[in-house]
Write an enzyme that holds these catalytic residues in place. Structure first.
Site, PDB file in Angstrom:
ATOM      1  N   LYS A   1       0.868  -1.181   0.000  1.00 46.87           N
ATOM      2  CA  LYS A   1       0.000   0.000   0.000  1.00 46.87           C
ATOM      3  C   LYS A   1       0.902   1.227   0.000  1.00 46.87           C
ATOM      4  CE  LYS A   1      -2.637   3.166   2.490  1.00 46.87           C
ATOM      5  NZ  LYS A   1      -1.680   4.174   1.976  1.00 46.87           N
TER       6      LYS A   1
ATOM      7  N   SER B   1       3.845   6.325  11.541  1.00 55.36           N
ATOM      8  CA  SER B   1       3.814   6.918  12.878  1.00 55.36           C
ATOM      9  C   SER B   1       3.614   5.841  13.952  1.00 55.36           C
ATOM     10  CB  SER B   1       2.688   7.941  12.957  1.00 55.36           C
ATOM     11  OG  SER B   1       1.461   7.278  12.757  1.00 55.36           O
TER      12      SER B   1
ATOM     13  N   GLU C   1       8.355   0.044  11.887  1.00 52.31           N
ATOM     14  CA  GLU C   1       9.388   1.089  11.864  1.00 52.31           C
ATOM     15  C   GLU C   1       8.677   2.404  12.108  1.00 52.31           C
ATOM     16  OE1 GLU C   1      12.573   0.500  11.424  1.00 52.31           O
ATOM     17  OE2 GLU C   1      12.475  -1.609  10.873  1.00 52.31           O
TER      18      GLU C   1
ATOM     19  N   CYS D   1      12.760   9.814   9.206  1.00 52.79           N
ATOM     20  CA  CYS D   1      12.585   9.217  10.541  1.00 52.79           C
ATOM     21  C   CYS D   1      13.847   9.330  11.387  1.00 52.79           C
ATOM     22  CB  CYS D   1      12.176   7.765  10.396  1.00 52.79           C
ATOM     23  SG  CYS D   1      13.293   6.820   9.348  1.00 52.79           S
TER      24      CYS D   1
HETATM   25  P1  NAD Z   1       1.165   7.428   9.116  1.00 55.81           P
HETATM   26  O1  NAD Z   1       1.229   6.456  10.226  1.00 55.81           O
HETATM   27  O2  NAD Z   1       0.095   8.434   9.151  1.00 55.81           O
HETATM   28  O3  NAD Z   1       0.998   6.673   7.710  1.00 55.81           O
HETATM   29  C1  NAD Z   1       1.925   5.719   7.241  1.00 55.81           C
HETATM   30  C2  NAD Z   1       1.233   4.817   6.219  1.00 55.81           C
HETATM   31  O4  NAD Z   1       0.219   4.072   6.872  1.00 55.81           O
HETATM   32  C3  NAD Z   1       0.542   5.569   5.088  1.00 55.81           C
HETATM   33  O5  NAD Z   1       0.690   4.838   3.882  1.00 55.81           O
HETATM   34  C4  NAD Z   1      -0.911   5.566   5.522  1.00 55.81           C
HETATM   35  O6  NAD Z   1      -1.810   5.689   4.447  1.00 55.81           O
HETATM   36  C5  NAD Z   1      -1.009   4.206   6.183  1.00 55.81           C
HETATM   37  N1  NAD Z   1      -2.093   4.064   7.158  1.00 55.81           N
HETATM   38  C6  NAD Z   1      -2.657   5.025   7.917  1.00 55.81           C
HETATM   39  N2  NAD Z   1      -3.632   4.502   8.693  1.00 55.81           N
HETATM   40  C7  NAD Z   1      -3.673   3.182   8.432  1.00 55.81           C
HETATM   41  C8  NAD Z   1      -4.441   2.091   8.933  1.00 55.81           C
HETATM   42  N3  NAD Z   1      -5.382   2.277   9.859  1.00 55.81           N
HETATM   43  N4  NAD Z   1      -4.208   0.859   8.446  1.00 55.81           N
HETATM   44  C9  NAD Z   1      -3.250   0.657   7.523  1.00 55.81           C
HETATM   45  N5  NAD Z   1      -2.496   1.651   6.997  1.00 55.81           N
HETATM   46  C10 NAD Z   1      -2.689   2.894   7.454  1.00 55.81           C
HETATM   47  O7  NAD Z   1       2.585   8.102   9.041  1.00 55.81           O
HETATM   48  P2  NAD Z   1       3.039   9.339   8.138  1.00 55.81           P
HETATM   49  O8  NAD Z   1       2.643  10.596   8.791  1.00 55.81           O
HETATM   50  O9  NAD Z   1       2.642   9.119   6.737  1.00 55.81           O
HETATM   51  O10 NAD Z   1       4.635   9.188   8.214  1.00 55.81           O
HETATM   52  C11 NAD Z   1       5.395   9.895   9.121  1.00 55.81           C
HETATM   53  C12 NAD Z   1       5.765   9.000  10.287  1.00 55.81           C
HETATM   54  O11 NAD Z   1       6.461   7.866   9.834  1.00 55.81           O
HETATM   55  C13 NAD Z   1       6.710   9.691  11.261  1.00 55.81           C
HETATM   56  O12 NAD Z   1       6.310   9.413  12.575  1.00 55.81           O
HETATM   57  C14 NAD Z   1       8.051   9.060  10.963  1.00 55.81           C
HETATM   58  O13 NAD Z   1       8.973   9.079  12.021  1.00 55.81           O
HETATM   59  C15 NAD Z   1       7.652   7.665  10.598  1.00 55.81           C
HETATM   60  N6  NAD Z   1       8.673   6.992   9.796  1.00 55.81           N
HETATM   61  C16 NAD Z   1       9.426   6.009  10.374  1.00 55.81           C
HETATM   62  C17 NAD Z   1      10.430   5.384   9.652  1.00 55.81           C
HETATM   63  C18 NAD Z   1      11.310   4.317  10.265  1.00 55.81           C
HETATM   64  O14 NAD Z   1      12.034   3.655   9.535  1.00 55.81           O
HETATM   65  N7  NAD Z   1      11.273   4.131  11.570  1.00 55.81           N
HETATM   66  C19 NAD Z   1      10.674   5.774   8.327  1.00 55.81           C
HETATM   67  C20 NAD Z   1       9.893   6.782   7.780  1.00 55.81           C
HETATM   68  C21 NAD Z   1       8.890   7.391   8.518  1.00 55.81           C
END
Ligand code: NAD
Length: 516
Positions: free
Chosen positions: A180, A232, A253, A287
């Site tokens: 996704k 997140s 992650e 991140c």
């Molecule tokens: P997010 O959690 O809002 O979304 C991440 C993904 O999950 C998106 O594709 C979103 O559409 C999907 N998603 C959202 N709700 C969902 C659900 N209920 N079921 C399944 N999928 C769902 O995060 P974001 O704001 O897009 O990204 C930023 C965050 O990601 C920050 O907190 C950052 O630190 C983290 N991040 C972590 C890493 C790592 O390797 N640790 C890498 C990149 C980003």
């Protein structure tokens, strides 16, 4: 602005690959102008289930194909990533607003991770013997069974490389993937996927779906055999609950509030340059970016002056090409989030040392990289992840105080130490609570080390990508043990009684021989 080969025809041809039966689309805007770049087709729950069913079928042949065949295709994909770099760089810049240097980091990482997994998979996952429980009487082997279809969910910030970090080891381990994609970043992912399909990886083996997270993302988490989530901590927790209910594995992650420690034996201008890169290279939307800077008091004055000077002379802007030092925030939502964190901090008494202004004349979501001082626990920026363009500077009196401060808070993703003495840096690195620690670098030293595990401790995640750990996520180890017939194992009470002394003697002998 640099001319690009990316065109609306190319976008349409790439987005054709999204598994979507609906007529719905979502407009995706580019940070360079704020205008709509393309319309991304939206999948629904049935599309996800269909993609998983087709992937499951394709996976059977893929698993049978064996390591050598998979390695050949993955290495070909590696070459295609490098050959198509200019197009991939353009797409990343158009979708994210990041600089070309940052976009290159994504491509370099994607190629590295492809090469590593192509080559390492056989060594890590081949069937092998283990020491048997009763030497001579039993032989023991372990084989690794691919889990089936991995559901990969990725965010918008490092769309191409984060896709590679989960998808490629899954493929190398013999799994299929349904991914996704976040809306913003889907083009980069689809162009990366084309490199693999053109290298011979069957289309159905890596399917991409897109659309509303609560329908598309949640259906995927309901049906995939293993879940890889990057995003997140709040969403990660929901994914973990679902995986727990279904008893399927998941690697998560998640967020961070990363700390960089600047020791008093560094050269201030060099340390300032490294700190700014570590904090703002992707405008803080990475991140592993640094949001907390702990600098030792003795060097704080010259370090702070160098930081401010370098930020003042830095070039900012979202244009395609290599001109700018810092790019743009990725979206209007990001701009609002950054502004809200900054306003909250300033209202509660924080001082803006450098930056702090939106720059709409450069791009709709451009914002100056911002360093704050005087940050206190009641401000959001103190412990909450901003994930964009704001870092806080704190003064510390000793190495121990720096470590204690860096280890505070709920996250533990990445940390860094800038030091003149390697010994002092390693001592601090050993005391930091984070999944990765970088010495004299912000994040790239560990990010580029794809043979070593990457992940978070505390609220920053569960499981590890990269290295053998990253491959082992996608398989179930199966133990195949056989009785050799050299000595019949006891089955009746009488047989137990007669064999017991022999087995006891064997246990004592094995201990004397220091056999495990
Ligand atoms: P997010 O959690 O809002 O979304 C991440 C993904 O999950 C998106 O594709 C979103 O559409 C999907 N998603 C959202 N709700 C969902 C659900 N209920 N079921 C399944 N999928 C769902 O995060 P974001 O704001 O897009 O990204 C930023 C965050 O990601 C920050 O907190 C950052 O630190 C983290 N991040 C972590 C890493 C790592 O390797 N640790 C890498 C990149 C980003």
């Amino acid at each position: 602005m640099r001319a690009t080969t990316a065109s609306s025809d190319l976008f349409a041809s790439l987005t054709d690959d999204v598994i979507a039966s609906t007529a719905d689309t979502v407009p995706v805007a580019t940070p360079s102008t704020g205008a709509t770049l393309h319309e991304l087709p939206c999948s629904n729950g049935d599309d996800v289930r269909d993609a998983v069913a087709r992937a499951r079928l394709a996976q059977l042949a893929w698993a049978r194909a064996g390591f050598a065949e998979r390695r050949r295709m993955l290495l070909r994909a590696h070459d295609l990533i490098l050959e198509r770099r200019e197009l991939l760089l353009d797409l990343i810049q158009l979708e994210s607003g990041k600089t070309r240097g940052q976009a290159f980091e994504e491509i370099f990482l994607a190629a590295s991770v492809t090469r590593y997994n192509a080559v390492a998979a056989r060594r890590v996952l081949r069937r092998h013997r283990r020491r048997s429980g009763i030497p001579g009487v039993v032989t023991t082997r372990v084989r690794y069974q691919p889990k089936g279809v991995a559901g990969v969910i990725t965010p918008w910030n490092f769309a191409l490389s984060l896709a590679a970090l989960d998808v490629v080891p899954a493929l190398a381990a013999g799994c299929a993937v349904v991914q996704k994609a976040d809306e913003q970043g889907a083009l980069s992912i689809l162009a990366l996927r084309r490199c693999f399909v053109d290298a011979g990886v069957p289309e159905a083996l890596w399917a991409v779906v897109a659309g509303p997270p609560n329908e598309v993302g949640e259906t995927l988490t309901d049906v995939a055999d293993y879940l890889c989530f990057t995003g997140s901590t709040a969403t990660g927790r929901m994914i973990a609950e679902k995986a727990g209910r279904r008893l399927v594995g998941a690697s998560l992650e998640l967020g961070g509030k990363n700390a960089i420690i600047v020791l008093d034996d560094v050269e201030p201008a060099e340390a300032a340059r490294s700190t700014l890169h570590a904090a703002f290279s992707a405008m803080g939307q990475l991140c592993v970016s640094m949001e907390r800077i702990y600098v030792e008091r003795r060097i704080a004055g010259p370090f702070q002056r160098a930081l401010v000077e370098q930020l003042r002379s830095a070039e900012l802007g979202p244009a395609l090409g290599s001109g700018a030092d810092f790019g743009s925030l990725a979206s209007e939502a990001q701009l609002e989030r950054v502004q809200a964190h900054l306003d909250d901090a300033v209202a509660k008494g924080a001082i803006v040392l450098a930056g702090g202004r939106a720059r709409p004349e450069l791009g709709p979501w451009c914002f100056e990289p911002t360093v704050l001082t005087g940050v206190t626990p009641e401000m959001r920026v103190f412990a909450e992840e901003t994930f964009g363009a704001v870092a806080s500077l704190y003064l510390v009196g000793s190495d121990d105080e720096a470590v204690f401060a860096a280890n505070s808070g709920e996250y533990g993703l990445n940390a860094a130490v800038l030091a003149g003495s390697g010994r002092r840096a390693r001592r601090i690195a050993d005391a930091l609570q984070a999944g990765s620690v970088n010495i004299n670098e912000g994040y790239r030293a560990s990010f580029a080390s794809v043979a070593a595990p990457m992940g978070g401790v505390k609220q920053s995640g569960l499981g590890r990508r990269n290295g053998p750990e990253g491959l082992l996520r996608f398989v179930d180890p199966v133990t195949v043990a056989a009785a050799t017939g050299l000595l019949q194992l006891p089955r009746t009470a009488r047989e137990y009684e007669t064999r017991m002394p022999l087995l006891l003697a064997l246990a004592r002998a094995l201990k004397a021989l220091r056999r495990r």
